[in-house]
Design an enzyme around this catalytic site. Structure first.
Site, PDB file in Angstrom:
ATOM      1  N   GLU A 171      30.482  59.018 -60.570  1.00  0.00           N
ATOM      2  CA  GLU A 171      30.101  57.607 -60.684  1.00  0.00           C
ATOM      3  C   GLU A 171      30.734  57.009 -61.935  1.00  0.00           C
ATOM      4  O   GLU A 171      30.756  57.656 -62.994  1.00  0.00           O
ATOM      5  CB  GLU A 171      28.573  57.535 -60.751  1.00  0.00           C
ATOM      6  CG  GLU A 171      27.947  56.461 -59.913  1.00  0.00           C
ATOM      7  CD  GLU A 171      28.235  56.555 -58.416  1.00  0.00           C
ATOM      8  OE1 GLU A 171      29.213  55.926 -57.950  1.00  0.00           O
ATOM      9  OE2 GLU A 171      27.469  57.227 -57.711  1.00  0.00           O
TER      10      GLU A 171
ATOM     11  N   ASP B 281      35.054  52.218 -53.516  1.00  0.00           N
ATOM     12  CA  ASP B 281      34.329  51.659 -52.375  1.00  0.00           C
ATOM     13  C   ASP B 281      35.282  51.260 -51.250  1.00  0.00           C
ATOM     14  O   ASP B 281      35.062  51.565 -50.078  1.00  0.00           O
ATOM     15  CB  ASP B 281      33.520  50.432 -52.805  1.00  0.00           C
ATOM     16  CG  ASP B 281      32.599  50.739 -53.971  1.00  0.00           C
ATOM     17  OD1 ASP B 281      32.434  51.930 -54.300  1.00  0.00           O
ATOM     18  OD2 ASP B 281      32.047  49.792 -54.553  1.00  0.00           O
TER      19      ASP B 281
ATOM     20  N   THR C 242      33.662  56.701 -62.543  1.00  0.00           N
ATOM     21  CA  THR C 242      34.865  57.462 -62.900  1.00  0.00           C
ATOM     22  C   THR C 242      36.106  56.810 -62.297  1.00  0.00           C
ATOM     23  O   THR C 242      37.213  57.061 -62.770  1.00  0.00           O
ATOM     24  CB  THR C 242      34.775  58.904 -62.360  1.00  0.00           C
ATOM     25  OG1 THR C 242      34.267  58.831 -61.031  1.00  0.00           O
ATOM     26  CG2 THR C 242      33.868  59.760 -63.194  1.00  0.00           C
TER      27      THR C 242
ATOM     28  N   SER D 221      29.944  44.769 -50.014  1.00  0.00           N
ATOM     29  CA  SER D 221      31.090  43.874 -50.232  1.00  0.00           C
ATOM     30  C   SER D 221      32.403  44.563 -49.860  1.00  0.00           C
ATOM     31  O   SER D 221      33.272  43.942 -49.256  1.00  0.00           O
ATOM     32  CB  SER D 221      31.110  43.336 -51.661  1.00  0.00           C
ATOM     33  OG  SER D 221      31.036  44.386 -52.575  1.00  0.00           O
TER      34      SER D 221
HETATM   35  C1  GLA Z   1      30.675  50.074 -57.898  1.00  0.00           C
HETATM   36  C2  GLA Z   1      32.172  49.785 -57.978  1.00  0.00           C
HETATM   37  C3  GLA Z   1      32.993  51.067 -57.844  1.00  0.00           C
HETATM   38  C4  GLA Z   1      32.491  52.154 -58.793  1.00  0.00           C
HETATM   39  C5  GLA Z   1      30.966  52.291 -58.712  1.00  0.00           C
HETATM   40  C6  GLA Z   1      30.427  53.237 -59.738  1.00  0.00           C
HETATM   41  O1  GLA Z   1      30.345  50.513 -56.615  1.00  0.00           O
HETATM   42  O2  GLA Z   1      32.561  48.876 -56.982  1.00  0.00           O
HETATM   43  O3  GLA Z   1      34.355  50.795 -58.043  1.00  0.00           O
HETATM   44  O4  GLA Z   1      32.919  51.911 -60.100  1.00  0.00           O
HETATM   45  O5  GLA Z   1      30.310  51.055 -58.854  1.00  0.00           O
HETATM   46  O6  GLA Z   1      30.868  54.519 -59.509  1.00  0.00           O
END
Ligand code: GLA
Length: 388
Positions: A34, A173, A36, A128
């Site tokens: 997370e 994501d 990262t 999103s």
């Molecule tokens: C959100 C962001 C991702 C990532 C996470 C944390 O989901 O969109 O890019 O940084 O937080 O791991």
């Protein structure tokens, strides 16, 4: 996932009665890794069986978009040539992705679009990114001869967040939403963008999400601050080593972090410490999975929670409480999932403890906060696709 007929019936009703093509993209979970991604580290996500579905049809205009958000019952029309774009936050994803796909080679013209979703909003499951990937996939099919690569669609989604929605997110994501594969988690190296599919069928265990229903909101938020802290630490380390190349914390060692400790704030130090540890934990989890050692996977998840809560400070009282309940019920692993500041915990739990854990969490959470957490059993599904 929602059904096609539902989306189609609304598309027909709200536009000129004609049909278009239907596309779907999922939300995601993340087993570990997370905060990262924007630090060039590793992540370990998988797509889920919930997401966004959109029907899209070119409408013959040069740049007029007519958009209908089925769940919100909200209609917005706008022009892609309008430099400000629409105000409605949901419509900005459509505007942003259309412009970003143009930049990457799709000759996007005017279109009608209606979409709906069943990935919970603000739960840290990337609703999103599901929108961005779904729209990108559809526009690539309709206006780009499918020539825009999967990676470019990932980057178009990320650029939409950066340029039109105010979140300086990483690529996890959008990557998971585009590349997901049923039954598999994916270990992605965010620096080289190499990735591997990991079949995930833990014998005797399951993954369950508990949603605190505290809505997380990343736009213009402390999320961007965390990223700034990490970049600041990299700058300090780079200044001490002018001959080496430091792009992200991925390029930095524990020793180098210690070297700059006295120059940076205590807060930045703690944040960087979390990121370095998290990078190692993803690799340790991969090893443990290869050996079928789920207890070790779980230990790492608890460590991540601790770090996200105390050092990275992206937890909240409700998520810490859910984590505590997991520990007390002997759950193998539990942690905050996603950006934080609300949303879900992800829990790796033995089948025989599942019912007792979930019931205990629902009851105790309700007693304390007056509402029940939502429970989502994780089903790892496919990435972006055309349905018809
Ligand atoms: C959100 C962001 C991702 C990532 C996470 C944390 O989901 O969109 O890019 O940084 O937080 O791991």
């Amino acid at each position: 996932m929602m059904d096609i007929d539902f989306v189609r019936s609304r598309f027909i009703k709200h536009f000129d009665g004609k049909t278009g093509h239907v596309y779907a993209s999922p939300g995601r979970i993340n087993l570990i890794g997370e905060h990262t991604d924007y630090n060039g580290g590793y992540v370990f996500p998988g797509a889920v069986d919930k997401g966004v579905m959109a029907e899209i049809r070119p409408n013959g205009t040069e740049d007029t978009v007519m958009a209908y958000a089925i769940d919100l019952k909200d209609r917005v029309d706008f022009k892609l040539s309008d430099p400000n774009g629409p105000k409605a936050s949901w419509a900005r994803y459509i505007y942003g992705i259309a412009l970003e796909m143009r930049k990457r080679g799709a000759d996007v013209k005017g279109f009608n679009i209606a979409f709906a979703g069943d990935v919970p909003l603000g739960a840290g499951m990337s609703s999103s990114a599901a929108m961005e990937s779904c729209f990108a996939y559809g526009l690539n099919d309709l206006f780009g001869d499918n020539k825009v690569s999967q990676w470019d669609m990932v980057l178009a989604g990320q650029a939409t967040e950066h340029n039109y929605c105010g979140v300086n997110c990483g690529i996890m994501d959008q990557f998971a939403s585009v590349f997901g594969k049923s039954g598999c988690l994916m270990r992605l190296d965010c620096r080289s963008r190499e990735f591997e599919y990991f079949p995930f069928k833990p014998d005797g265990y399951r993954l369950v999400l508990l949603d605190s229903v505290v809505k997380h909101q990343l736009a213009g938020s402390p999320y961007n601050d965390r990223r700034n802290s990490c970049e600041n630490v990299v700058k300090h380390i780079a200044a001490k080593h002018p001959d080496a190349k430091f792009e992200t914390l991925r390029d930095c060692t524990w020793e180098q972090l210690e070297e700059v400790k006295s120059e940076i704030s205590e807060e930045d130090y703690r944040r960087a410490k979390f990121v370095l540890g998290e990078k190692d934990r993803v690799l340790a989890v991969c090893d443990a999975l290869n050996q079928g050692d789920y207890e070790r996977v779980g230990e790492m998840m608890y460590q991540t929670h601790e770090g996200l809560s105390k050092d990275y400070e992206v937890s909240c009282e409700e998520l810490d409480f859910l984590n505590e309940i997991a520990r007390e019920n002997g759950v193998t692993g539990s942690r905050i999932m996603g950006g934080g500041f609300g949303g879900c915990t992800i829990n790796l739990v033995r089948n025989d403890l599942y019912r007792q854990f979930v019931d205990d969490a629902i009851n105790r959470f309700f007693e304390k906060y007056g509402h029940k957490p939502k429970v989502y059993d994780v089903v790892i599904g496919d990435g972006s696709r055309k349905l018809c």
